[in-house]
Scaffold this active site. Sequence first.
Site, PDB file in Angstrom:
ATOM      1  N   HIS A  80       1.152   1.769 -19.572  1.00  0.00           N
ATOM      2  CA  HIS A  80       0.424   0.732 -18.827  1.00  0.00           C
ATOM      3  C   HIS A  80      -1.043   1.148 -18.686  1.00  0.00           C
ATOM      4  CE1 HIS A  80      -0.889  -1.910 -15.626  1.00  0.00           C
ATOM      5  NE2 HIS A  80       0.118  -2.693 -15.947  1.00  0.00           N
ATOM      6  N   GLU A 130      -1.355  -6.876 -22.968  1.00  0.00           N
ATOM      7  CA  GLU A 130      -1.942  -6.971 -21.626  1.00  0.00           C
ATOM      8  C   GLU A 130      -3.446  -6.733 -21.713  1.00  0.00           C
ATOM      9  OE1 GLU A 130       0.989  -6.562 -18.267  1.00  0.00           O
ATOM     10  OE2 GLU A 130       0.167  -4.589 -18.617  1.00  0.00           O
TER      11      GLU A 130
END
Length: 208
Positions: A80, A130
């Site tokens: 992430h 993302e």
Amino acid sequence: MKPLIVANWKMNPLTLAEAKLLFNKVKKTQAVICPPFIYIDTLKANGAQDVFWEERGVYTGEISPLMLKEMGVKYVIIGHSERRKYLGETDEMIDKKIKAVLEVGLKPILCIDKISQLKKDLKGVIVAYEPLFAISTGKPCSLDKAKKMRIAINGKLDKNTLIIYGGSVNSQNAQNFIKKAGFQGLLVGELSLNPREFIKIIKAVSQA
Ligand code: PGA
């Protein structure tokens, strides 16, 4: 195929009591719920936000893929952007984590914001596009750009690779990321902490 919806709770909520309350409201959705590590066992959650690459040993503070598997976890978010930014995770570390997770039969969800973060051998990996500008900003990626990225990611990987979108997903834009931009699922951060909104997102995509 039913879209894959992943809830990334990040470092929330602050108490186990709140975590239980939230989990009980959303568990019927059968989404992948990724709470902080310390709540996984009590909640019987099926997702985690991170993992270490070694199976066991002298690695203070780390959690191994086998430990997650033993707790019933099936999916693990890896790489992430917040971990890359605040914890110095590199592509090399992320690569090792992916291998370790696949080895024990868990499903890695690799977060990327650029194509160059895709390595060649990603069989069995779920890829989450993302874009950095869209994470926790309330400014989602345009459908046009998201679709272009989805196609570019697709072109680099095995045709069966699941590609999902994350970044300011809400109940208004969720359906379009599936229907118009062609993603096979969504990674939801902030609004996964709001059970009403989260359930609305799931309902919206189930009609996609
Ligand atoms: P957001 O977070 O939905 O709050 O933008 C997404 C993520 O970081 O995975």
